[in-house]
Design an enzyme around this catalytic site. Sequence first.
Site, PDB file in Angstrom:
ATOM      1  N   VAL A  76       7.697   1.412  -8.661  1.00  0.00           N
ATOM      2  CA  VAL A  76       8.957   1.968  -9.141  1.00  0.00           C
ATOM      3  C   VAL A  76       9.631   2.739  -7.998  1.00  0.00           C
ATOM      4  O   VAL A  76      10.751   2.454  -7.603  1.00  0.00           O
ATOM      5  CB  VAL A  76       8.727   2.898 -10.359  1.00  0.00           C
ATOM      6  CG1 VAL A  76      10.052   3.476 -10.855  1.00  0.00           C
ATOM      7  CG2 VAL A  76       8.043   2.126 -11.474  1.00  0.00           C
ATOM      8  N   GLY A  77       8.931   3.734  -7.453  1.00  0.00           N
ATOM      9  CA  GLY A  77       9.465   4.518  -6.346  1.00  0.00           C
ATOM     10  C   GLY A  77       9.738   3.642  -5.132  1.00  0.00           C
ATOM     11  O   GLY A  77       9.121   2.598  -4.954  1.00  0.00           O
ATOM     12  N   TYR A 102      13.000   6.996 -19.982  1.00  0.00           N
ATOM     13  CA  TYR A 102      13.588   8.016 -19.103  1.00  0.00           C
ATOM     14  C   TYR A 102      14.415   7.404 -17.977  1.00  0.00           C
ATOM     15  O   TYR A 102      15.072   8.128 -17.247  1.00  0.00           O
ATOM     16  CB  TYR A 102      12.497   8.953 -18.547  1.00  0.00           C
ATOM     17  CG  TYR A 102      11.524   8.261 -17.645  1.00  0.00           C
ATOM     18  CD1 TYR A 102      10.433   7.575 -18.165  1.00  0.00           C
ATOM     19  CD2 TYR A 102      11.691   8.265 -16.268  1.00  0.00           C
ATOM     20  CE1 TYR A 102       9.557   6.912 -17.358  1.00  0.00           C
ATOM     21  CE2 TYR A 102      10.815   7.597 -15.436  1.00  0.00           C
ATOM     22  CZ  TYR A 102       9.745   6.928 -15.991  1.00  0.00           C
ATOM     23  OH  TYR A 102       8.881   6.257 -15.173  1.00  0.00           O
ATOM     24  N   THR A 130       5.389  -8.341   4.188  1.00  0.00           N
ATOM     25  CA  THR A 130       5.472  -9.724   3.736  1.00  0.00           C
ATOM     26  C   THR A 130       4.524  -9.965   2.567  1.00  0.00           C
ATOM     27  O   THR A 130       4.821 -10.743   1.661  1.00  0.00           O
ATOM     28  CB  THR A 130       5.101 -10.668   4.895  1.00  0.00           C
ATOM     29  OG1 THR A 130       6.039 -10.464   5.948  1.00  0.00           O
ATOM     30  CG2 THR A 130       5.123 -12.122   4.473  1.00  0.00           C
ATOM     31  N   SER A 131       3.387  -9.306   2.592  1.00  0.00           N
ATOM     32  CA  SER A 131       2.400  -9.481   1.522  1.00  0.00           C
ATOM     33  C   SER A 131       3.016  -9.166   0.165  1.00  0.00           C
ATOM     34  O   SER A 131       2.757  -9.858  -0.825  1.00  0.00           O
ATOM     35  CB  SER A 131       1.208  -8.560   1.760  1.00  0.00           C
ATOM     36  OG  SER A 131       0.829  -8.592   3.110  1.00  0.00           O
ATOM     37  N   PHE A 174       2.103  -9.434  17.171  1.00  0.00           N
ATOM     38  CA  PHE A 174       3.543  -9.521  17.362  1.00  0.00           C
ATOM     39  C   PHE A 174       4.032  -8.126  17.706  1.00  0.00           C
ATOM     40  O   PHE A 174       3.467  -7.136  17.220  1.00  0.00           O
ATOM     41  CB  PHE A 174       4.246  -9.998  16.093  1.00  0.00           C
ATOM     42  CG  PHE A 174       4.003 -11.441  15.772  1.00  0.00           C
ATOM     43  CD1 PHE A 174       4.016 -12.402  16.770  1.00  0.00           C
ATOM     44  CD2 PHE A 174       3.767 -11.844  14.471  1.00  0.00           C
ATOM     45  CE1 PHE A 174       3.797 -13.738  16.475  1.00  0.00           C
ATOM     46  CE2 PHE A 174       3.540 -13.174  14.162  1.00  0.00           C
ATOM     47  CZ  PHE A 174       3.554 -14.128  15.175  1.00  0.00           C
ATOM     48  N   THR A 183       1.242 -16.759  12.675  1.00  0.00           N
ATOM     49  CA  THR A 183       0.677 -15.645  13.424  1.00  0.00           C
ATOM     50  C   THR A 183      -0.212 -16.132  14.560  1.00  0.00           C
ATOM     51  O   THR A 183      -0.276 -15.534  15.628  1.00  0.00           O
ATOM     52  CB  THR A 183      -0.155 -14.772  12.470  1.00  0.00           C
ATOM     53  OG1 THR A 183       0.669 -14.438  11.368  1.00  0.00           O
ATOM     54  CG2 THR A 183      -0.611 -13.495  13.141  1.00  0.00           C
TER      55      THR A 183
END
Lengths: 510, 510
Positions: free
Chosen positions: A379-380, A358, A174-175, A103, A272
């Site tokens: 998290v990041g 924290y 997407t995974s 794609f 796909t």
Amino acid sequence: MGSLDTHPMSFSASPYDKAAFEPLNPEDVRAYLHKAVDFISDYYTTVESMPVLPNVKPGYLQDELSASPPTHSASFDVTMKELRTSVVPGMMHRASPNFFAFFPSTNSAAAIAGDLIASAMNTVGFTWQASPAATQMEVLALDWLTQLLRLPTTFMNHTSTSHGTGGGVILGTTSEAMLVTLVAARDAALRRSGSVGLSHMTRLVVYAADQTHSTFFKACHLAGFDPANIRSIPTGPETNYGLNPTKLLEVMQADVDVGLVPTYVCATVGTTSSNAVDPVGAIANIATMFNAWVHVDAAYAGSTCICPEFRHHLDGIEHVDSISMSPHKWLLTCLDCTCLYVRDAHRLSDSLETNPEYLKNDATESGEVTDLKDMQVGVGRRFRGLKIWMVMRTYGTAKLQEHIRSDVAMAKMFLDFVRADNRFEVVVPRNFALVCFRIKPSGCMTEEDADEANRQLMEKLNKTGKVYLAHTMVGDKFILQFAVGSSLQEERHVKSAWDLIEKTTSTIME
Amino acid sequence: MGSLDTHPMSFSASPYDKAAFEPLNPEDVRAYLHKAVDFISDYYTTVESMPVLPNVKPGYLQDELSASPPTHSASFDVTMKELRTSVVPGMMHRASPNFFAFFPSTNSAAAIAGDLIASAMNTVGFTWQASPAATQMEVLALDWLTQLLRLPTTFMNHTSTSHGTGGGVILGTTSEAMLVTLVAARDAALRRSGSVGLSHMTRLVVYAADQTHSTFFKACHLAGFDPANIRSIPTGPETNYGLNPTKLLEVMQADVDVGLVPTYVCATVGTTSSNAVDPVGAIANIATMFNAWVHVDAAYAGSTCICPEFRHHLDGIEHVDSISMSPHKWLLTCLDCTCLYVRDAHRLSDSLETNPEYLKNDATESGEVTDLKDMQVGVGRRFRGLKIWMVMRTYGTAKLQEHIRSDVAMAKMFLDFVRADNRFEVVVPRNFALVCFRIKPSGCMTEEDADEANRQLMEKLNKTGKVYLAHTMVGDKFILQFAVGSSLQEERHVKSAWDLIEKTTSTIME
């Protein structure tokens, strides 16, 4: 950066020293980035003339560049020179207008600018408080996109301007969208079935058509589903390779009959391989009977649903639990940008929430804000909302619709070329901007001979460097995929590609 | 983009039309991006004067910007204006030199340029063939970094210039590095224990110190480990909150004694809360006795190991199975960039490989190349190798070492300030550039009073907008974290921050 000293052990704090290493010195930033911008603009001007698929051997870059990092600094020009001379010639140029494989990864000036500013601000918006604007921009951009896609308000966030009950998050791929929803569905099914810890895990079952992206089956594996309970339901030409709801019902019922727990169904809008469309509404109706989570993967084709004439592919979407689509595929937004929507945001965060000391803060405790870390793997997180907002803000809905329609029109044009040449066959109906075609068996040619001819055709075409297209297997046939939509593509590129296909076919058929 | 027509149904292929929508027009790209670059350079010049933590309410952005996407396109200047007036004032400015919270997100002109070029090329290097240069650059950059870190060659890739047996991959976050290694370890333990499918899943056990990042426990959850089998081993001041190997041995042996299967141990070098260091070598020795996978999370502090004087924190690393560290934390590379190394790359790809037809190619089948999709969660991936290579290529090892030492020196300076003021105590030893300190109980002040005073101090400081710092709990005490290292930071910022802390404390203590 403070002042510096190369003797680590004798280092002592010294007064501010202008000669110190300043990696973000604003004038260096300006100079380096302007050079990078000029490189990019020149690249777009010339990429058309570069071989789409490079002719390099494994290890070529290791032979050209130093095997070890340099000790001393160099001028940024040296870095840019090595980029030009060693890296660029080894790229597969997805930005090339002669790229027709997989794609397209569409892109735009506004998106790149947004991504650049995100890289520079280097925001890490794990919680609302960790960057209010980044979280709210992501919420706003996702809510705008629900309106473009005409998704029900149940997928919108609850904000001052919307009464949504759901929510969204921007992920990398997407995974990841599949993984986090699979985990939420898994945990809900375990709770529902009275599992103590994982005791019922081997009873949970997931479902998808055999045309579903391989990454779905990998995501099931990551989330710990038993390999024996991952159902890949066969499809065929009678449904144009879309999932047959009757078959789904039979398989789910058979599982329930032996005490298994249907947990999750993945439906795809635009597979796909051949752009097949699973019937969303019918699948949702069946899954609901079994209390299973329904996710819609519209990574590629979801973008078309901003045009009314394609929106019917999402009919029934109000009954699913989640949907993901990737503006980095077809909505002019550079990688990575996958938008995941869930009808009930708490069903995600119930599974994914963490609450380390924290990160505790008043805003989170007020319950008035969304902490996006609780809807993703880690998290990041980058400030991805900015680029997709910049795309919508700058170009507007009408131009984005034009962009989709233009690509589809070019695909139709290519389809007409194929149909007018009786050496070829179109294997599945074209739904979006992907054409699946092949040299068809004729005369004394067997199916195997045709497969071999198509394989040869693809190899010869790709070796020219003038086009690049990929293949797939549909119903045991070797098929060529021609995907229109690279952002620099114009009709003349599609026409040239067809001319090359047509001529190369003649040399093969001789 | 080809020619366009706003009437979808009447669309017909028309000759190339210069007025068509061209989202990647090279001159528009140049113009938009130069504007973005100037914005960024100006931002770095002025960010120091902006409140680090913005004073905005939940929903503020929804009130300022339109609730719906515009139909028509706008000048890019309009988008930039809204960015300036509505988005920037709601940001928490991690780029500010007055940002001392969490860990810094360091950055550099070279990294931003690399990320920008990656966004523009929009490479999706899932396989080697899908972009040879992108895969090889990632391999090269990772191998360079192993040399900077003095990792054993067993973590290097097998290339023409290295005889490594391992390999690496660049991921988005540490959480992903934990997840993929947990899944590989899980699958290996299941195979080893003779599990049929998941039948032995509830016997697998994972281990980490209680100071380990919360995302580790979340990653275990994602990978389907039984909540009852996730061991959080208590730590205390006697080991400076590092994992006690003797305790680990006891817990693992007790599990084996009841028929459980030790599967994975996560050791941290530089914990998020107090920068504790788990003893890597001792942990690896114990885990090896039980055949458990050992992963080292050196997300933040790993970067210091490019300096010989810090490298001892990785002693014993040759015995672990994997290590991850994040240049987006402390190696001047903007988000996202987490480097994961494994000693045996096949142990990852055995669990994570997918092989869909449309990605089959000769290079993969030759076995001579690395397909990076098989070492990560998803398939698509940004060209992240470019920015980290650009950082090392442009600045060189010496300057990168100077950068680390400069930050550490500033942290030492701050530590000296704290120690010289007897109202404060330093709670744990400073290992890197994080100082954990607090107002200590004195006179008739109880521990609870001290916690409250510290909480007040933090709130007052952060409300000024002149600094931003975070807190944590260590051994039931409320602690202030002062993390040095934001890339625009100079000694004067650390000194000003201390002055403010010192004065604000006086007002509180009155």
